[in-house]
Design an enzyme around this catalytic site. Sequence first.
Site, short mmCIF file in Angstrom:
data_model
loop_
_atom_site.label_atom_id
_atom_site.label_comp_id
_atom_site.label_asym_id
_atom_site.label_seq_id
_atom_site.Cartn_x
_atom_site.Cartn_y
_atom_site.Cartn_z
N VAL A 186 0.85 -1.21 0.00
CA VAL A 186 0.00 0.00 0.00
C VAL A 186 0.88 1.25 0.00
CG1 VAL A 186 -1.67 1.31 1.37
CG2 VAL A 186 -1.95 -1.15 1.13
N ALA A 187 1.97 1.19 0.76
CA ALA A 187 2.86 2.35 0.86
C ALA A 187 3.57 2.63 -0.46
CB ALA A 187 3.90 2.11 1.95
N ILE A 189 2.54 2.14 -3.54
CA ILE A 189 1.71 2.60 -4.67
C ILE A 189 1.13 3.98 -4.37
CG2 ILE A 189 -0.29 2.06 -6.13
CD1 ILE A 189 1.99 0.00 -6.36
N GLU A 191 -1.56 5.99 -4.46
CA GLU A 191 -3.00 5.92 -4.80
C GLU A 191 -3.56 7.26 -5.28
OE1 GLU A 191 -2.32 2.79 -1.68
OE2 GLU A 191 -1.66 4.82 -2.05
N ASP A 233 -4.85 21.99 -41.88
CA ASP A 233 -5.61 22.30 -43.08
C ASP A 233 -5.36 23.78 -43.40
OD1 ASP A 233 -7.47 21.74 -45.07
OD2 ASP A 233 -9.13 22.49 -43.89
N ASP A 529 -11.61 20.04 -41.01
CA ASP A 529 -13.01 20.44 -40.83
C ASP A 529 -13.97 19.55 -41.59
OD1 ASP A 529 -12.37 21.17 -43.37
OD2 ASP A 529 -12.84 23.30 -43.16
N ASP A 533 -11.42 14.85 -43.68
CA ASP A 533 -10.35 14.91 -42.67
C ASP A 533 -10.54 13.91 -41.53
OD1 ASP A 533 -9.10 17.13 -43.94
OD2 ASP A 533 -10.61 18.45 -43.08
N ASN A 623 -1.61 8.56 1.99
CA ASN A 623 -1.54 8.54 0.53
C ASN A 623 -2.71 9.25 -0.14
OD1 ASN A 623 0.78 7.12 0.79
ND2 ASN A 623 0.10 5.29 -0.30
N ASP A 627 -1.37 13.41 1.01
CA ASP A 627 -0.58 13.64 -0.21
C ASP A 627 -1.33 14.42 -1.28
OD1 ASP A 627 1.44 12.25 0.86
OD2 ASP A 627 1.50 10.63 -0.63
#
Length: 700
Positions: A186-187, A189, A191, A233, A529, A533, A623, A627
């Site tokens: 968990v630490a 990653i 999140e 264009d 346009d 295209d 996290n 954070d």
Amino acid sequence: GAFQERKAETSLEALKSLAAPLTKVLRDGVIKEVPTKDIVPGDVVILETGAVIPADIRLTEAVNLKIQESALTGESVPVDKITDPLTVTDPALGDRINMAFSSGMVTYGRGRGVVVSTGMLTEVGKIANMLQHTDDTETPMSRRLEQLGKILGTAALIICGVIFIVGILYGNSLMSMFMTAVSLAVAAIPEGLPAVSTVVLAIGVQRMVKRNAIIRTLPSVETLGSATVICSDKTGTLTQNKMTIVEAYVNHKHDVINRASPATVLNEEEKRLLLISVLCADARVRTNEDGKFEYTGDPTETALLDFGILYNMHKDTVEKEFPRVAEIPFDSERKRMTTVNRMSENSTRVNLKGGLEEVLSVCGKIIIEGNVRAITGDDLKKIRSANDRMTDSALRVLAMAYKDCPSAPGNVSIGDLENGLIFIGMLGMIDPARPEVIDAVAKCRTAGIKPVMITGDHKGTAMAIAREIGIFREGDTAITGAELEKLSEEEFRENIASYSVYARVAPEHKVRIVKAWQSHSEVVAMTGDGVNDAPALKQADIGAAMGIVGTDVAKGAADMVLTDDNFATIVSAVEEGRRIYDNILKAITFLLSTNIGEIFLLLVTSVFNLGIPLLPIHILWVNLVTDSLPALALSIDPAEPNIMNRNPRNSKKGFMTNGMIWRVVYMGIMIGAIPLVAFIAGLREQGVELGQTMAFATLM
């Protein structure tokens, strides 16, 4: 993110809506209206002004027939149609002038023809088919985040395994070590990263709206920041999509028209030329609610009326003063138009405009500074030389002539009116470049981005505009669709960097151009346009459709829509994209350094068997809550002053440069070391609960 990114593939539905519900056809000798969906190959379709073309039709009758095909071919002005067989083998789409294509619109005249293909077999249908088989390209940002996720995930699993085994060797229970290993995962990653990057992009999208760009897919904003090539264009994006008189030739002199401050005093010949051009036009002008002039009619004629207004010669005013009493309309064989206007109670004037040679063929005299005399070989040489000079500058040239008659002609015939005229001069017009585009192209150059022009227009016109705005420079090459067709895939890819102008191109060429750049790992932005295209917009890393003149098909295939149809807006969007990338990088550096801190803290306590300093719930709180908000604050930093003076970043490189890894590691160790000291102090003072509380509070 899901709300902002829900991307409806509306291309095919929009194609269906291009067709008018009913079409006039000739069946069993009777003209009848049938549902457009019931039209079959072999049907004879009747075409009138304002009609939408329901299928691809080989024309059998064309009376002054003009069809607007810009959505399909990219050509800015309506095309004059003929019924004769073409002498060119394998002509470009825009040069098949004996065909009427599905989705075009009749702007002038009338005609009829036989349906040769319907539905998905029409040229527009082939484009729909290409759209279905064009893959969406992955954005550089999503590639980098995915790469980062893999690295972090692998690292987390390895560290978890090490900690778990070390803990078991220390004699800890399986359950407590399993919980510790999960805490560490968990630490490791961040999140908050997906949430932060999505919010940063969403804020960027809101800012882009103020800069006239609507972003349809969130990562597109960031992709713009790494763009290395912008394929644009010409008509309406680099130019104003409005034919404008820029030069006059009178009295054997060239006058360049300064539209910002037009000359207030005109000589007699200039006044007469201007009057002829306004009187000999069928276009109309009206003032709308905002007090602006609105023009209706052929773009060439609206340019004449606009030029008249510049010198206070309004169409309605001069026609009231000099009413039209007779006319011979323009037709594609004569290439001339003639009107007869009453100049006073006992005099009329024949006014004539048309192609230079067609006008000269009916002129016997010329007027030079008030002196009417017979036209000489020297005069013709000067006039043709002036015409060549104007056409070499990609100007469309109209010549003017007149003659005064004592009274209105009794018999309005071509023979009576179109002979013995006095040549007065010529007007040159072009769809001019947008003034702000020159600065935008220069900005692209300093930012290390290559601008490329792709257009359905003729090569000469395209090169003249490209030169003026700085896209076509010394050493560059221009190429037509027909020339491109002859090149092998390998040859084209090798030389792609030398081409800066593509003229008379077909839809499949545009996709080929985009793919050729992408084969060199370039990040390609493409503007467009028309229906033609759409496949290239979808293929490009970032497709930008025009909001004003763009078709629904183009908008459906694009990642962003420019509400002002302006190339300069794309350059602003690139700047915004670079700012967003820089800010996401700051947020990632911050988030990863805090995660490294947590890993360091857990790793040291596990290896030395000091206990568990943080529970999974503590780590998740840090996290997701502690954070994320500072990371969001970093994400709205203003742009660096030199942001458009540096080259685009390499789209193949990941986020983690050597400098960034060093910053993340040393900050992470510092962030982890201080809570470690707090945890040990609390542990010694009162046990693990106080240690965890102190570590948690200090880390936050």
